[in-house]
Design an enzyme around this catalytic site. Structure first.
Site, PDB file in Angstrom:
ATOM      1  N   ASP A   8     -20.712 -48.005 -39.860  1.00 34.06           N
ATOM      2  CA  ASP A   8     -21.186 -48.826 -40.989  1.00 34.06           C
ATOM      3  C   ASP A   8     -22.270 -49.770 -40.464  1.00 34.06           C
ATOM      4  O   ASP A   8     -22.460 -49.924 -39.251  1.00 34.06           O
ATOM      5  CB  ASP A   8     -20.034 -49.627 -41.615  1.00 34.06           C
ATOM      6  CG  ASP A   8     -20.450 -50.409 -42.874  1.00 34.06           C
ATOM      7  OD1 ASP A   8     -21.414 -49.999 -43.549  1.00 34.06           O
ATOM      8  OD2 ASP A   8     -19.830 -51.444 -43.168  1.00 34.06           O
ATOM      9  N   SER A   9     -22.938 -50.441 -41.411  1.00 29.34           N
ATOM     10  CA  SER A   9     -23.927 -51.451 -41.016  1.00 29.34           C
ATOM     11  C   SER A   9     -23.237 -52.726 -40.537  1.00 29.34           C
ATOM     12  O   SER A   9     -23.870 -53.566 -39.916  1.00 29.34           O
ATOM     13  CB  SER A   9     -24.820 -51.782 -42.217  1.00 29.34           C
ATOM     14  OG  SER A   9     -24.008 -52.179 -43.308  1.00 29.34           O
ATOM     15  N   CYS A  72     -20.330 -46.191 -45.263  1.00 28.89           N
ATOM     16  CA  CYS A  72     -21.330 -47.095 -45.842  1.00 28.89           C
ATOM     17  C   CYS A  72     -21.994 -46.350 -46.991  1.00 28.89           C
ATOM     18  O   CYS A  72     -22.595 -45.288 -46.782  1.00 28.89           O
ATOM     19  CB  CYS A  72     -22.363 -47.464 -44.776  1.00 28.89           C
ATOM     20  SG  CYS A  72     -23.732 -48.450 -45.395  1.00 28.89           S
ATOM     21  N   GLU A 150     -18.985 -60.701 -44.287  1.00 25.43           N
ATOM     22  CA  GLU A 150     -19.180 -60.709 -42.824  1.00 25.43           C
ATOM     23  C   GLU A 150     -18.770 -62.072 -42.261  1.00 25.43           C
ATOM     24  O   GLU A 150     -18.123 -62.163 -41.232  1.00 25.43           O
ATOM     25  CB  GLU A 150     -20.657 -60.427 -42.482  1.00 25.43           C
ATOM     26  CG  GLU A 150     -21.127 -59.007 -42.760  1.00 25.43           C
ATOM     27  CD  GLU A 150     -20.710 -57.991 -41.708  1.00 25.43           C
ATOM     28  OE1 GLU A 150     -20.766 -58.297 -40.501  1.00 25.43           O
ATOM     29  OE2 GLU A 150     -20.336 -56.861 -42.104  1.00 25.43           O
ATOM     30  N   CYS A 182     -18.968 -50.643 -52.434  1.00 32.63           N
ATOM     31  CA  CYS A 182     -19.455 -51.010 -51.106  1.00 32.63           C
ATOM     32  C   CYS A 182     -18.204 -51.137 -50.253  1.00 32.63           C
ATOM     33  O   CYS A 182     -17.206 -51.729 -50.699  1.00 32.63           O
ATOM     34  CB  CYS A 182     -20.207 -52.338 -51.185  1.00 32.63           C
ATOM     35  SG  CYS A 182     -20.520 -53.085 -49.575  1.00 32.63           S
ATOM     36  N   HIS A 184     -17.448 -52.950 -47.881  1.00 30.97           N
ATOM     37  CA  HIS A 184     -17.010 -54.315 -47.558  1.00 30.97           C
ATOM     38  C   HIS A 184     -16.003 -54.856 -48.586  1.00 30.97           C
ATOM     39  O   HIS A 184     -15.173 -55.695 -48.266  1.00 30.97           O
ATOM     40  CB  HIS A 184     -18.207 -55.281 -47.536  1.00 30.97           C
ATOM     41  CG  HIS A 184     -19.045 -55.218 -46.299  1.00 30.97           C
ATOM     42  ND1 HIS A 184     -19.852 -54.153 -45.998  1.00 30.97           N
ATOM     43  CD2 HIS A 184     -19.192 -56.105 -45.276  1.00 30.97           C
ATOM     44  CE1 HIS A 184     -20.476 -54.388 -44.861  1.00 30.97           C
ATOM     45  NE2 HIS A 184     -20.093 -55.560 -44.396  1.00 30.97           N
TER      46      HIS A 184
HETATM   47  N1  DGL Z   1     -20.782 -51.415 -46.226  1.00 29.06           N
HETATM   48  C1  DGL Z   1     -22.107 -51.112 -46.707  1.00 29.06           C
HETATM   49  C2  DGL Z   1     -22.013 -50.257 -47.958  1.00 29.06           C
HETATM   50  O1  DGL Z   1     -20.982 -49.740 -48.266  1.00 29.06           O
HETATM   51  C3  DGL Z   1     -22.887 -52.359 -46.758  1.00 29.06           C
HETATM   52  C4  DGL Z   1     -24.237 -52.300 -47.385  1.00 29.06           C
HETATM   53  C5  DGL Z   1     -25.446 -52.760 -46.611  1.00 29.06           C
HETATM   54  O2  DGL Z   1     -25.449 -52.813 -45.374  1.00 29.06           O
HETATM   55  O3  DGL Z   1     -26.436 -53.024 -47.315  1.00 29.06           O
HETATM   56  O4  DGL Z   1     -22.946 -50.021 -48.673  1.00 29.06           O
END
Ligand code: DGL
Length: 277
Positions: A8-9, A72, A150, A182, A184
């Site tokens: 993930d990011s 993600c 975060e 998302c 998160h």
């Molecule tokens: N967890 C990512 C997602 O599901 C975060 C989004 C991002 O980094 O912009 O899209």
């Protein structure tokens, strides 16, 4: 022992990792968080593609894995074909759970909460057209929510009033079901539910991904019960930027006690810095 690479990011993919671990306790996880490139929603698509490719390739050089989960939504819409061309390891991505939400909703009013990038991508229109065309769908794309989540790893409180205000369109349209689009967001589902007590169904993709991972590992024959399971559910968690303070306790709270924690990975020339968190 089977091993899955979760990408993930940031820390959002931990919601997916927790679902995988609940279903597949004998599987070891390696987690890569490209937090130096976070949030992906603000990055041009070629940048997201390049970063995902190089970090996943680097992780596969160090850890042999049986499956890659791109946990993600933002990256999944961009990188899956390229990753599948790059490696023989099967790749699973994540999309907003519109189909299961349409199956749940009683009043046919669904809310979709996602990053602005996911909200504006045509694939979301396609999912809604395909699976929820008899529903009224209200979309909220929130630019700050991933940042707040975060920060919550390090003990920062979510701004309750701002969060509640952001969800007002869902109250106005009386949705009974909300899609967490998302990865998160499931991490703060309790707080979201407190803001929207009338919502009956909260839907995310974590369990569906865990089921898909189980099926793929079974097909490969790489799923075997072990006597003791892995020493740590997450063998290594690798951040391209700094390790968030308080990470180990946060992960332990999710049932994902980490082994190796590294920041600024893979570093210049592949060197790594170990951080304690
Ligand atoms: N967890 C990512 C997602 O599901 C975060 C989004 C991002 O980094 O912009 O899209």
């Amino acid at each position: 022992m089977a091993r899955i690479l979760v990408f993930d990011s940031g820390i959002g993919g931990l919601s997916v990792a927790a679902c995988i671990h609940q279903r597949l306790a004998d599987v070891e996880l390696v987690y890569v968080a490209d937090n130096a490139g976070f949030p992906y929603g603000d990055q041009p698509e070629p940048v997201v593609l390049g970063r995902c490719r190089s970090l996943i390739a680097e992780a596969l050089r160090e850890f042999s894995c049986d499956l890659i989960v791109v946990a993600c939504n933002t990256a999944s819409t961009i990188v899956l074909p390229d990753l599948r061309a790059m490696t023989d390891v099967p790749v699973v991505g994540v999309v907003p759970a519109i189909k299961p939400a349409a199956a749940c909703s009683v009043n046919r009013r669904i809310g979709v909460l996602a990053t602005p990038a996911t909200i504006r991508r045509p694939y979301l229109d396609n999912l809604i057209r395909e699976f929820a065309n008899d529903c009224q769908v209200t979309r909220v794309g929130h630019p700050q929510l991933v940042h707040w989540i975060e920060g919550s790893v390090s003990g920062n409180d979510l701004p309750g009033q701002a969060l509640s205000d952001a969800l007002q369109p869902f109250r106005e349209s009386a949705v009974d079901t909300v899609v967490l689009g998302c990865t998160h967001y499931p991490l703060i589902q309790r707080q979201l539910a407190r803001c929207l007590p009338d919502v009956r169904f909260w839907v995310d993709s974590g369990d569906a991904i865990a089921r898909r991972a189980e099926w793929l590992l079974e097909q490969q024959g790489s799923l075997a019960a072990t006597a003791d399971g892995p020493e740590h559910p997450v063998r290594a968690i690798l951040f391209s930027g700094a390790v968030p303070e308080g990470l180990a306790a946060y992960m332990t709270g999710l049932g994902l006690a980490p082994g190796d924690i590294r920041g600024h990975w893979p570093g210049v020339g592949g060197a790594t810095a170990t951080a304690s968190a």
